[in-house]
Design a protein around this motif. Structure first.
Motif, PDB file in Angstrom:
ATOM      1  N   ILE A 212       0.823  -1.211   0.000  1.00  0.00           N
ATOM      2  CA  ILE A 212       0.000   0.000   0.000  1.00  0.00           C
ATOM      3  C   ILE A 212       0.853   1.256   0.000  1.00  0.00           C
ATOM      4  CG2 ILE A 212      -1.664   1.336   1.358  1.00  0.00           C
ATOM      5  CD1 ILE A 212      -2.799  -1.384   2.311  1.00  0.00           C
ATOM      6  N   SER A 213       1.980   1.225   0.738  1.00  0.00           N
ATOM      7  CA  SER A 213       2.825   2.415   0.863  1.00  0.00           C
ATOM      8  C   SER A 213       3.481   2.798  -0.460  1.00  0.00           C
ATOM      9  CB  SER A 213       3.917   2.183   1.905  1.00  0.00           C
ATOM     10  OG  SER A 213       4.892   1.271   1.427  1.00  0.00           O
ATOM     11  N   ARG A 214       3.763   1.805  -1.306  1.00  0.00           N
ATOM     12  CA  ARG A 214       4.412   2.017  -2.604  1.00  0.00           C
ATOM     13  C   ARG A 214       5.772   2.701  -2.476  1.00  0.00           C
ATOM     14  NH1 ARG A 214      -0.159   3.188  -7.244  1.00  0.00           N
ATOM     15  NH2 ARG A 214      -1.667   1.647  -6.510  1.00  0.00           N
ATOM     16  N   VAL A 215       6.454   2.493  -1.358  1.00  0.00           N
ATOM     17  CA  VAL A 215       7.830   2.970  -1.229  1.00  0.00           C
ATOM     18  C   VAL A 215       8.720   1.871  -1.801  1.00  0.00           C
ATOM     19  CG1 VAL A 215       9.627   3.747   0.366  1.00  0.00           C
ATOM     20  CG2 VAL A 215       7.241   4.330   0.802  1.00  0.00           C
ATOM     21  N   ASN A 216       8.983   1.946  -3.091  1.00  0.00           N
ATOM     22  CA  ASN A 216       9.617   0.844  -3.822  1.00  0.00           C
ATOM     23  C   ASN A 216      11.135   0.961  -3.806  1.00  0.00           C
ATOM     24  OD1 ASN A 216       7.014   0.718  -6.388  1.00  0.00           O
ATOM     25  ND2 ASN A 216       6.994   0.119  -4.251  1.00  0.00           N
ATOM     26  N   TYR A 217      11.738   0.749  -2.659  1.00  0.00           N
ATOM     27  CA  TYR A 217      13.193   0.884  -2.547  1.00  0.00           C
ATOM     28  C   TYR A 217      13.923  -0.441  -2.634  1.00  0.00           C
ATOM     29  CZ  TYR A 217      12.817   5.782  -1.200  1.00  0.00           C
ATOM     30  OH  TYR A 217      12.573   7.123  -1.191  1.00  0.00           O
ATOM     31  N   GLY A 218      13.244  -1.527  -2.316  1.00  0.00           N
ATOM     32  CA  GLY A 218      13.955  -2.796  -2.400  1.00  0.00           C
ATOM     33  C   GLY A 218      13.316  -3.896  -1.583  1.00  0.00           C
ATOM     34  N   TYR A 219      13.739  -5.102  -1.872  1.00  0.00           N
ATOM     35  CA  TYR A 219      13.261  -6.314  -1.204  1.00  0.00           C
ATOM     36  C   TYR A 219      13.414  -6.216   0.305  1.00  0.00           C
ATOM     37  CZ  TYR A 219      12.853 -11.426  -0.510  1.00  0.00           C
ATOM     38  OH  TYR A 219      12.454 -12.684  -0.132  1.00  0.00           O
ATOM     39  N   ARG A 220      14.456  -5.504   0.740  1.00  0.00           N
ATOM     40  CA  ARG A 220      14.786  -5.425   2.166  1.00  0.00           C
ATOM     41  C   ARG A 220      13.623  -4.886   3.001  1.00  0.00           C
ATOM     42  NH1 ARG A 220      16.424  -0.080   3.371  1.00  0.00           N
ATOM     43  NH2 ARG A 220      16.626   1.247   1.534  1.00  0.00           N
ATOM     44  N   HIS A 221      12.711  -4.138   2.390  1.00  0.00           N
ATOM     45  CA  HIS A 221      11.597  -3.579   3.150  1.00  0.00           C
ATOM     46  C   HIS A 221      10.571  -4.633   3.554  1.00  0.00           C
ATOM     47  CE1 HIS A 221      12.571   0.663   3.196  1.00  0.00           C
ATOM     48  NE2 HIS A 221      12.925   0.592   1.929  1.00  0.00           N
ATOM     49  N   THR A 222      10.613  -5.800   2.952  1.00  0.00           N
ATOM     50  CA  THR A 222       9.718  -6.888   3.359  1.00  0.00           C
ATOM     51  C   THR A 222      10.455  -7.946   4.178  1.00  0.00           C
ATOM     52  OG1 THR A 222      10.140  -8.031   1.254  1.00  0.00           O
ATOM     53  CG2 THR A 222       8.209  -6.598   1.355  1.00  0.00           C
ATOM     54  N   LEU A 223      11.705  -7.678   4.526  1.00  0.00           N
ATOM     55  CA  LEU A 223      12.531  -8.674   5.214  1.00  0.00           C
ATOM     56  C   LEU A 223      11.902  -9.185   6.519  1.00  0.00           C
ATOM     57  CD1 LEU A 223      15.244  -9.888   4.335  1.00  0.00           C
ATOM     58  CD2 LEU A 223      16.372  -8.366   5.949  1.00  0.00           C
ATOM     59  N   PRO A 224      11.278  -8.328   7.352  1.00  0.00           N
ATOM     60  CA  PRO A 224      10.685  -8.849   8.601  1.00  0.00           C
ATOM     61  C   PRO A 224       9.592  -9.892   8.386  1.00  0.00           C
ATOM     62  CG  PRO A 224      10.962  -6.468   8.750  1.00  0.00           C
ATOM     63  CD  PRO A 224      11.233  -6.851   7.324  1.00  0.00           C
ATOM     64  N   ALA A 225       9.013  -9.945   7.201  1.00  0.00           N
ATOM     65  CA  ALA A 225       7.973 -10.947   6.937  1.00  0.00           C
ATOM     66  C   ALA A 225       8.574 -12.325   6.674  1.00  0.00           C
ATOM     67  CB  ALA A 225       7.121 -10.520   5.742  1.00  0.00           C
ATOM     68  N   LEU A 226       9.833 -12.378   6.219  1.00  0.00           N
ATOM     69  CA  LEU A 226      10.423 -13.642   5.770  1.00  0.00           C
ATOM     70  C   LEU A 226      10.525 -14.723   6.841  1.00  0.00           C
ATOM     71  CD1 LEU A 226      13.256 -13.066   3.160  1.00  0.00           C
ATOM     72  CD2 LEU A 226      10.909 -13.790   2.834  1.00  0.00           C
ATOM     73  N   PRO A 227      11.017 -14.420   8.071  1.00  0.00           N
ATOM     74  CA  PRO A 227      11.116 -15.509   9.055  1.00  0.00           C
ATOM     75  C   PRO A 227       9.777 -16.197   9.308  1.00  0.00           C
ATOM     76  CG  PRO A 227      12.307 -13.571   9.822  1.00  0.00           C
ATOM     77  CD  PRO A 227      11.550 -13.152   8.604  1.00  0.00           C
ATOM     78  N   PHE A 228       8.713 -15.410   9.369  1.00  0.00           N
ATOM     79  CA  PHE A 228       7.390 -15.992   9.617  1.00  0.00           C
ATOM     80  C   PHE A 228       6.941 -16.841   8.434  1.00  0.00           C
ATOM     81  CE2 PHE A 228       7.692 -12.067  12.069  1.00  0.00           C
ATOM     82  CZ  PHE A 228       7.290 -12.491  13.328  1.00  0.00           C
TER      83      PHE A 228
END
Length: 348
Positions: A212-228
């Motif tokens: 929703i934010s559309r701050v398209n800087y990189g994959y790293r912004h979704t990193l906290p979702a990966l462990p789950f």
């Protein structure tokens, strides 16, 4: 799951240890890896508290929450997540106010720790002025949007497809395959929904906000979702392990994942999976490829170039490291441009 415990642990450990995205951010010691670890620790501590409430466990949750808030602004997403999870674990007959009050009691502990990381700074009676200024900058950035490179085009604003595409192209194929098995796992284990929600809600919220934010800087912004997502996907391993064919496929995929990470080393930041056909740079830019992590290699190349040609090498760098330390002489093109010096206009 007890019968398949060891295979689950093996897959989770391998996907963590050989994840190019974790290795990239951890090597650069970024805020993204810090908030990822704090996020996971906080949700896990919160689950343990509701399993067996105790003052020590409550304090640990408050500390983890404070660390997540201090690590990165996106740590604030934990506040609604923890509140929702608290009500999911409300016991029959328990007051509706009780989970909310427990959640509310965490805020002074987390807030005090957050303030401590800012050296208990105040300005005109306002604590942590730098923290609130950072929020103003972020919200302005989200509102204004930014120019970004996406699938071969320079776009004037962010796209909601950006993060789904980044996850598709920069996530190892074994992880992607296990992610696809998450829906049937959730359905099969729906009787344990109160526990599964602790693993399913955080990545759902994080990815939704990123899209929703559309701050398209990189994959790293979704990193906290990966462990789950890794943990959720790995819950399908016991069922895959039961059949010889799927077991062999799983073992082969684990080996390929480890080999791919070793082959990528030390350029984990620029990792793209096989779906990109070796041309990931045609689809995504920014921190998906480069974050100034190869300044030392650039310094060696510049020295060789100058020695061979007798001419200086113009370079583009905007990070916080001192280029001179790596043998790069002169001012970066970007810094020249920012200072209004147009001495090398063609490159600008």
């Amino acid at each position: 799951l007890a019968r398949g415990f060891l295979p689950v642990v093996a897959v989770v450990a391998l996907l963590f240890a050989f994840s190019p995205n974790f290795l990239a951010s951890a090597a650069l010691v970024t805020t993204d890896i810090a908030v990822t670890m704090a996020f996971l620790a906080c949700v896990y501590a919160w689950w343990r508290f509701w399993e067996r409430p105790a003052w020590g466990r409550w304090l640990l949750v408050g500390i983890c929450l404070g660390l997540a808030l201090a690590a990165k602004l996106t740590g604030v997403l934990l506040l609604p997540i923890l509140l929702t999870l608290a009500y999911a674990r409300r016991r029959p007959g328990q007051s509706w106010l009780w989970p909310g009050l427990i959640w509310l009691s965490l805020l002074p502990v987390a807030g005090l720790l957050l303030w401590a990381t800012y050296g208990f700074e105040t300005r005109v009676g306002l604590p942590m002025p730098a923290y609130w200024e950072a929020w103003q900058l972020l919200l302005h950035e989200v509102d204004a949007s930014t120019i970004n490179f996406f699938f071969g085009r320079v776009m004037p604003s962010g796209s909601w497809l950006y993060f789904p595409a980044a996850l598709l192209l920069k996530t190892p194929l074994l992880q992607l395959a296990l992610f696809l098995l998450i829906p049937p796992v959730l359905w099969r284990e729906r009787h344990n929904w109160r526990d599964l929600l602790f693993v399913a809600l955080p990545p759902a919220v994080f990815i939704a906000v990123a899209v929703i934010s559309r701050v398209n800087y990189g994959y790293r912004h979704t990193l906290p979702a990966l462990p789950f997502l890794i943990i959720l996907g790995s819950l399908s391993v016991p069922f895959l392990w039961r059949r010889p064919v799927t077991r062999v496929i799983l073992i082969a995929a684990m080996g390929w994942t480890a080999l791919s990470a070793v082959r990528t080393h030390p350029d984990h930041l620029a990792y793209f999976n096989e779906l990109s056909r070796g041309q990931g740079y045609r689809y995504l830019g920014d921190s998906n490829l480069d974050w100034g992590q190869d300044l030392n290699q650039l310094g060696r190349y510049a020295r060789d170039y100058t020695a061979a040609t007798g001419r200086p090498l113009y370079y583009s760098y905007a990070g916080i490291a001192d280029p001179a330390h790596y043998g790069l002489e002169g001012t970066s093109i970007i810094r020249q441009f920012q200072a209004g010096q147009m001495t090398f206009a063609p490159a600008n």
